[in-house]
Design a protein around this motif. Structure first.
Motif, PDB file in Angstrom:
ATOM      1  N   MET A   1       0.839  -1.160   0.000  1.00  9.00           N
ATOM      2  CA  MET A   1       0.000   0.000   0.000  1.00  9.00           C
ATOM      3  C   MET A   1       0.892   1.233   0.000  1.00  9.00           C
ATOM      4  O   MET A   1       1.833   1.320   0.770  1.00  9.00           O
ATOM      5  N   ARG A   2       0.590   2.183  -0.865  1.00  9.05           N
ATOM      6  CA  ARG A   2       1.343   3.419  -0.928  1.00  9.05           C
ATOM      7  C   ARG A   2       0.754   4.424   0.049  1.00  9.05           C
ATOM      8  O   ARG A   2      -0.428   4.482   0.270  1.00  9.05           O
ATOM      9  N   CYS A   3       1.610   5.246   0.616  1.00 14.37           N
ATOM     10  CA  CYS A   3       1.124   6.375   1.397  1.00 14.37           C
ATOM     11  C   CYS A   3       2.014   7.575   1.131  1.00 14.37           C
ATOM     12  O   CYS A   3       3.128   7.430   0.675  1.00 14.37           O
ATOM     13  N   CYS A   4       1.459   8.705   1.399  1.00  9.18           N
ATOM     14  CA  CYS A   4       2.213   9.944   1.226  1.00  9.18           C
ATOM     15  C   CYS A   4       2.966  10.208   2.515  1.00  9.18           C
ATOM     16  O   CYS A   4       2.442  10.031   3.588  1.00  9.18           O
ATOM     17  N   ILE A   5       4.207  10.666   2.406  1.00 12.77           N
ATOM     18  CA  ILE A   5       5.004  10.976   3.591  1.00 12.77           C
ATOM     19  C   ILE A   5       4.994  12.493   3.775  1.00 12.77           C
ATOM     20  O   ILE A   5       5.521  13.212   2.971  1.00 12.77           O
ATOM     21  N   ASN A   6       4.389  12.975   4.824  1.00 11.66           N
ATOM     22  CA  ASN A   6       4.295  14.389   5.182  1.00 11.66           C
ATOM     23  C   ASN A   6       4.165  14.476   6.686  1.00 11.66           C
ATOM     24  O   ASN A   6       3.917  13.485   7.347  1.00 11.66           O
ATOM     25  N   SER A   7       4.299  15.684   7.230  1.00 16.03           N
ATOM     26  CA  SER A   7       4.042  15.815   8.656  1.00 16.03           C
ATOM     27  C   SER A   7       2.542  15.693   8.892  1.00 16.03           C
ATOM     28  O   SER A   7       1.736  16.041   8.045  1.00 16.03           O
ATOM     29  N   ARG A   8       2.182  15.202  10.039  1.00  8.92           N
ATOM     30  CA  ARG A   8       0.775  14.969  10.368  1.00  8.92           C
ATOM     31  C   ARG A   8       0.356  15.839  11.529  1.00  8.92           C
ATOM     32  O   ARG A   8       1.163  16.263  12.334  1.00  8.92           O
ATOM     33  N   TRP A   9      -0.930  16.028  11.637  1.00 10.75           N
ATOM     34  CA  TRP A   9      -1.549  16.661  12.786  1.00 10.75           C
ATOM     35  C   TRP A   9      -1.020  18.061  13.052  1.00 10.75           C
ATOM     36  O   TRP A   9      -0.946  18.506  14.189  1.00 10.75           O
ATOM     37  N   SER A  10      -0.651  18.749  11.994  1.00  9.80           N
ATOM     38  CA  SER A  10      -0.218  20.132  12.157  1.00  9.80           C
ATOM     39  C   SER A  10      -1.432  21.054  12.098  1.00  9.80           C
ATOM     40  O   SER A  10      -2.534  20.633  11.760  1.00  9.80           O
ATOM     41  N   SER A  11      -1.216  22.319  12.424  1.00  7.87           N
ATOM     42  CA  SER A  11      -2.291  23.291  12.421  1.00  7.87           C
ATOM     43  C   SER A  11      -2.863  23.456  11.012  1.00  7.87           C
ATOM     44  O   SER A  11      -2.124  23.484  10.037  1.00  7.87           O
ATOM     45  N   ARG A  12      -4.200  23.532  10.930  1.00  4.10           N
ATOM     46  CA  ARG A  12      -4.886  23.711   9.648  1.00  4.10           C
ATOM     47  C   ARG A  12      -5.978  24.749   9.788  1.00  4.10           C
ATOM     48  O   ARG A  12      -6.517  24.928  10.878  1.00  4.10           O
ATOM     49  N   VAL A  13      -6.324  25.379   8.691  1.00  4.56           N
ATOM     50  CA  VAL A  13      -7.432  26.329   8.691  1.00  4.56           C
ATOM     51  C   VAL A  13      -8.738  25.585   8.940  1.00  4.56           C
ATOM     52  O   VAL A  13      -9.578  26.010   9.717  1.00  4.56           O
ATOM     53  N   CYS A  14      -8.898  24.444   8.285  1.00  2.00           N
ATOM     54  CA  CYS A  14     -10.111  23.648   8.434  1.00  2.00           C
ATOM     55  C   CYS A  14      -9.748  22.170   8.310  1.00  2.00           C
ATOM     56  O   CYS A  14      -8.949  21.800   7.459  1.00  2.00           O
ATOM     57  N   ASP A  15     -10.315  21.357   9.166  1.00  2.00           N
ATOM     58  CA  ASP A  15     -10.053  19.915   9.125  1.00  2.00           C
ATOM     59  C   ASP A  15     -11.363  19.191   9.397  1.00  2.00           C
ATOM     60  O   ASP A  15     -11.931  19.310  10.477  1.00  2.00           O
ATOM     61  N   LEU A  16     -11.849  18.482   8.409  1.00  4.82           N
ATOM     62  CA  LEU A  16     -13.068  17.701   8.563  1.00  4.82           C
ATOM     63  C   LEU A  16     -12.725  16.227   8.391  1.00  4.82           C
ATOM     64  O   LEU A  16     -12.101  15.851   7.406  1.00  4.82           O
ATOM     65  N   ASP A  17     -13.118  15.432   9.352  1.00  7.07           N
ATOM     66  CA  ASP A  17     -12.907  13.991   9.266  1.00  7.07           C
ATOM     67  C   ASP A  17     -14.259  13.297   9.183  1.00  7.07           C
ATOM     68  O   ASP A  17     -15.143  13.545  10.002  1.00  7.07           O
TER      69      ASP A  17
ATOM     70  N   PRO B   1       2.026   1.620  14.275  1.00  8.72           N
ATOM     71  CA  PRO B   1       2.617   2.263  15.456  1.00  8.72           C
ATOM     72  C   PRO B   1       2.578   3.792  15.335  1.00  8.72           C
ATOM     73  O   PRO B   1       2.647   4.344  14.229  1.00  8.72           O
ATOM     74  N   LEU B   2       2.489   4.457  16.475  1.00 16.02           N
ATOM     75  CA  LEU B   2       2.392   5.920  16.510  1.00 16.02           C
ATOM     76  C   LEU B   2       3.537   6.576  15.743  1.00 16.02           C
ATOM     77  O   LEU B   2       3.320   7.539  15.009  1.00 16.02           O
ATOM     78  N   LYS B   3       4.757   6.074  15.873  1.00 17.84           N
ATOM     79  CA  LYS B   3       5.896   6.715  15.195  1.00 17.84           C
ATOM     80  C   LYS B   3       5.721   6.706  13.673  1.00 17.84           C
ATOM     81  O   LYS B   3       6.196   7.609  12.995  1.00 17.84           O
ATOM     82  N   CYS B   4       5.007   5.734  13.150  1.00 18.47           N
ATOM     83  CA  CYS B   4       4.730   5.697  11.709  1.00 18.47           C
ATOM     84  C   CYS B   4       3.534   6.572  11.363  1.00 18.47           C
ATOM     85  O   CYS B   4       3.511   7.199  10.303  1.00 18.47           O
ATOM     86  N   GLN B   5       2.547   6.614  12.259  1.00 13.14           N
ATOM     87  CA  GLN B   5       1.372   7.458  12.019  1.00 13.14           C
ATOM     88  C   GLN B   5       1.753   8.925  11.880  1.00 13.14           C
ATOM     89  O   GLN B   5       1.103   9.675  11.165  1.00 13.14           O
ATOM     90  N   ILE B   6       2.807   9.324  12.577  1.00 15.57           N
ATOM     91  CA  ILE B   6       3.226  10.727  12.569  1.00 15.57           C
ATOM     92  C   ILE B   6       3.696  11.165  11.190  1.00 15.57           C
ATOM     93  O   ILE B   6       3.496  12.310  10.801  1.00 15.57           O
ATOM     94  N   ILE B   7       4.276  10.257  10.427  1.00 22.71           N
ATOM     95  CA  ILE B   7       4.827  10.648   9.121  1.00 22.71           C
ATOM     96  C   ILE B   7       4.059  10.102   7.931  1.00 22.71           C
ATOM     97  O   ILE B   7       4.273  10.535   6.812  1.00 22.71           O
ATOM     98  N   ARG B   8       3.167   9.175   8.141  1.00 20.44           N
ATOM     99  CA  ARG B   8       2.416   8.581   7.032  1.00 20.44           C
ATOM    100  C   ARG B   8       0.971   9.009   7.067  1.00 20.44           C
ATOM    101  O   ARG B   8       0.399   9.206   8.137  1.00 20.44           O
ATOM    102  N   LYS B   9       0.382   9.097   5.899  1.00 19.03           N
ATOM    103  CA  LYS B   9      -1.054   9.352   5.822  1.00 19.03           C
ATOM    104  C   LYS B   9      -1.623   8.556   4.661  1.00 19.03           C
ATOM    105  O   LYS B   9      -0.953   8.360   3.644  1.00 19.03           O
ATOM    106  N   PRO B  10      -2.839   8.077   4.812  1.00 17.82           N
ATOM    107  CA  PRO B  10      -3.452   7.294   3.740  1.00 17.82           C
ATOM    108  C   PRO B  10      -3.660   8.146   2.489  1.00 17.82           C
ATOM    109  O   PRO B  10      -3.836   9.355   2.575  1.00 17.82           O
ATOM    110  N   ASN B  11      -3.635   7.489   1.355  1.00 14.21           N
ATOM    111  CA  ASN B  11      -3.857   8.206   0.098  1.00 14.21           C
ATOM    112  C   ASN B  11      -5.310   8.060  -0.366  1.00 14.21           C
ATOM    113  O   ASN B  11      -5.624   8.337  -1.515  1.00 14.21           O
ATOM    114  N   ARG B  12      -6.179   7.609   0.550  1.00 17.10           N
ATOM    115  CA  ARG B  12      -7.597   7.471   0.237  1.00 17.10           C
ATOM    116  C   ARG B  12      -8.413   7.547   1.526  1.00 17.10           C
ATOM    117  O   ARG B  12      -7.869   7.460   2.616  1.00 17.10           O
ATOM    118  N   LEU B  13      -9.694   7.684   1.344  1.00 15.56           N
ATOM    119  CA  LEU B  13     -10.609   7.698   2.472  1.00 15.56           C
ATOM    120  C   LEU B  13     -10.599   6.342   3.169  1.00 15.56           C
ATOM    121  O   LEU B  13     -10.566   5.299   2.512  1.00 15.56           O
TER     122      LEU B  13
END
Length: 102
Positions: free
Chosen positions: A1-17, A39-51
């Motif tokens: 499974m591919r995922c995008c590597i970016n920082s997670r849970w940073s400040s946003r103007v709007c966030d809807l889950d 694991p949390l350490k992976c959740q911090i840098i990975r995000k799903p590429n789909r809903l």
């Protein structure tokens, strides 16, 4: 499974889950479990590429569960088979107390 590597849970103007929809597990149980068990350490840098449904972290977040209890405390998680009230009760007292009811 591919995922995008970016920082997670940073400040946003709007966030809807989207937490859940009609008891659906999307795209499938295997994908849900991959993200749920990550694991949390992976959740911090990975995000799903789909809903993903249900949201794989909703059971860990008092700030999601406390308001949800206001109108759907008996809603059952389609994978964990736990109610909102049960998931909220499973959190630490400190976590539960960190969110005020609305």
């Amino acid at each position: 499974m591919r995922c995008c590597i970016n920082s997670r849970w940073s400040s946003r103007v709007c966030d809807l889950d989207l937490l859940s929809f009609s008891g659906m597990v999307y795209p499938n149980n295997e994908t849900f479990n991959y993200w749920y068990k990550m694991p949390l350490k992976c959740q911090i840098i990975r995000k799903p590429n789909r809903l993903l449904l249900p949201h794989p972290r909703l059971q860990d977040r008092a700030f999601v569960l406390r308001p949800l209890m206001e109108f759907a405390e008996d809603w059952i998680h389609p994978v964990l088979n736990l109610s909102v009230k049960q998931m909220f009760s499973a959190l630490s007292k400190q976590e539960r107390d960190s969110v005020s009811p609305i």
